[in-house]
Design a protein around this motif. Sequence first.
Motif, short mmCIF file in Angstrom:
data_model
loop_
_atom_site.label_atom_id
_atom_site.label_comp_id
_atom_site.label_asym_id
_atom_site.label_seq_id
_atom_site.Cartn_x
_atom_site.Cartn_y
_atom_site.Cartn_z
N VAL A 116 30.83 1.55 28.98
CA VAL A 116 31.88 1.06 28.09
C VAL A 116 33.23 1.27 28.73
O VAL A 116 33.35 1.97 29.85
CB VAL A 116 32.09 1.91 26.71
N ARG A 117 34.39 0.34 28.31
CA ARG A 117 35.45 0.47 28.93
C ARG A 117 36.50 1.27 27.97
O ARG A 117 36.30 0.67 26.66
CB ARG A 117 36.07 -0.70 29.68
N THR A 118 37.64 1.83 27.90
CA THR A 118 38.27 2.48 27.02
C THR A 118 39.73 1.87 27.08
O THR A 118 40.34 1.86 28.32
CB THR A 118 38.32 3.93 27.09
N ALA A 128 29.39 6.16 23.41
CA ALA A 128 28.48 5.56 24.25
C ALA A 128 27.28 6.47 24.67
O ALA A 128 26.06 5.89 24.86
CB ALA A 128 28.76 4.80 25.24
N ALA A 129 27.56 7.59 25.28
CA ALA A 129 26.50 8.40 25.56
C ALA A 129 25.60 8.90 24.47
O ALA A 129 24.34 9.12 24.73
CB ALA A 129 27.42 9.79 26.19
N LEU A 130 26.13 9.13 23.27
CA LEU A 130 25.35 9.65 22.21
C LEU A 130 24.60 8.60 21.69
O LEU A 130 23.24 8.94 21.25
CB LEU A 130 26.18 9.84 20.94
N ALA A 170 20.06 9.86 31.09
CA ALA A 170 20.35 8.67 30.23
C ALA A 170 21.77 8.60 29.73
O ALA A 170 22.34 7.58 29.43
CB ALA A 170 19.45 8.83 29.15
N MET A 171 22.20 9.53 29.24
CA MET A 171 23.45 9.74 28.77
C MET A 171 24.71 9.38 29.42
O MET A 171 25.74 8.95 29.23
CB MET A 171 23.74 11.04 27.80
N THR A 172 24.39 10.06 30.86
CA THR A 172 25.35 9.55 32.12
C THR A 172 25.41 8.26 32.10
O THR A 172 26.37 7.74 32.49
CB THR A 172 24.97 10.54 33.15
N ASP A 173 24.32 7.66 32.29
CA ASP A 173 24.38 6.18 32.39
C ASP A 173 24.89 5.45 31.25
O ASP A 173 25.74 4.43 31.45
CB ASP A 173 22.89 5.68 32.51
N ILE A 183 23.87 20.05 25.14
CA ILE A 183 24.75 19.25 26.08
C ILE A 183 26.19 19.24 25.31
O ILE A 183 26.44 19.40 24.03
CB ILE A 183 24.15 17.66 25.96
N VAL A 184 27.05 19.26 26.31
CA VAL A 184 28.43 19.15 25.97
C VAL A 184 29.21 17.89 26.44
O VAL A 184 29.20 17.56 27.71
CB VAL A 184 29.44 20.38 26.50
N LEU A 185 30.04 17.40 25.51
CA LEU A 185 30.65 16.15 25.73
C LEU A 185 32.08 16.52 25.50
O LEU A 185 32.70 16.35 24.59
CB LEU A 185 30.45 15.14 24.61
N PRO A 186 32.90 16.58 26.77
CA PRO A 186 34.31 16.89 26.65
C PRO A 186 35.18 15.89 26.03
O PRO A 186 36.12 16.17 25.61
CB PRO A 186 34.80 17.27 28.02
#
Length: 536
Positions: free
Chosen positions: A432-434, A407-409, A424-427, A371-374
């Motif tokens: 969160v708001r950044t 939050a995804a992690l 689940a990680m997409t949800d 899984i890649v988180l950009p």
Amino acid sequence: MGIYTMDGIGFKLMLTGSANLLAKQKHEIDALNVFPVPDGDTGTNMYLTLLEAAKEAQQVEGDHLGEVAEAAARGCLMGARGNSGVILSQVVRGFSNALKDKPAANANDIAMAIAEGAKLAYHAVSNPVEGTVLTVLRKSAEAAQQAADRSPELFRFMVATLRQALKALDETPNQLPILKEAGVVDAGGKGWVTIWQGMLYSLRQAEHIELLHDFTSNQEKRLAEFNVQDIEDDINFTYCTEFLLKGNLLPLAEIKNQLKPYGDCLMVVGSEEVAKVHIHSNHPGLVIETCLNYGSLHKLNISNMREQNEGLREEPQHKHLAVVAVSIGEGIDNILESLGVDVIVRGGQTMNPSTDDILKAVEAAPADSVIVLPNNKNIIMAANQAAAISKKEVAVIPTLSIPQGIAALLALDPEASISENVEAMTDGRELVRTGEITTAVRNVSVQGQAINQGDIIGLLDDKIVTSGKKMDDVLRQLMQALTANDEELITIYYGDDVTGEAAQQTADKLQQEFPHLEIEVHYGGQPLYQYLISAE
């Protein structure tokens, strides 16, 4: 006597000329960023992407145009950085597809190649918007076909095409109101026009041009990363020394020349105010003393690579599922790793990793499913490109910020399947708001706000919501916007130019003003942005 065809040698010359002109004008293109935040990097990304195309093309022996174009497309694909770089890689891929069987090309062939490049560029963007580089590319393709019909002579053909490309660029503010308000043309469109100008200048000179390697624009790499297969038993220089050098009018080239005798793997990159220095040396004290002549040292780190070498020889245990994440600071690195990230790719604002950087991280991950988180909107396209190339099962979760990645992690289940984790990680990322705090780098009017250079800016989910002269005022207004939906937990990550004491004092003030919130403070170490804030 006119020129009517272009072979592989001519294409190499044109690529070199374009890369060189981008190197000279990249900062001007970077400055066209609509928001006055210090992360405009369109010109730099396009330059670094095209540089890889030019370097790969030069490795081809012979003058067959199709073979050179194919090599350029390969280099562009792997070197693509940021959304502008990925779009450019598709343009060059279009050139390669159209010219693959041709030893040489005439004006009509080149016009067809531009059209194919523009088509692939549109396909690469999920939601194409007119008034961007896509429009300039499409208009260039239309003009090229008309020019080829009028004259087969390449110089006249290219001048006519450039003239229409410039007109299309000038029209971009009339197509995108945000460009008109900011008083700029589209940065990607400007980059494409610069590339075409570089090709035209090269055609006019018709002589050998050396490829410029503009080291000052090289983005910061994962300097502490070592590939186990690449480590040699015989390490000539023991100490990896790196730090930030701050001063006024830092002469980067002069500093680099001063440090060359002290070791290898030397890098001096940055600006006249802040430079990153990295070198492998047996005498770190001499390196430090030399740089103290130019300014003050910050974030100093000296590590023994012989000890690191021994540690890196231990093979990581193969896993069911691995995670690759893009990070922007030492503190963020540690947090991501503690939450289950296996491979960190250094990148973010002003230093987008290339497709190849992400691909190498994916291949190094100790699992067949990754899984890649950009963690940045400008890295998602390169991540998707890397995922498409990899032989592993790779899923990209389009996290737009570090808080979204964290939050995804929190939703990661190492024992679940990759598809279950993606859902689940997409949800999780959407919970969160950044918020971001940075400093304006120029005067601009954007989204109805007049912002002056040096103002403190507050962004909410990548939109400017407040600005002002005082940090406390901007933070307070940003916090109000962040918690408008009854968010309760605030996590503040402070940057590399903020002390822990100052960050805690800021958090204490906010706690007094917002007593109903739970506020945490962590060291992030990110550059350019004093604070990243997560609200959930």
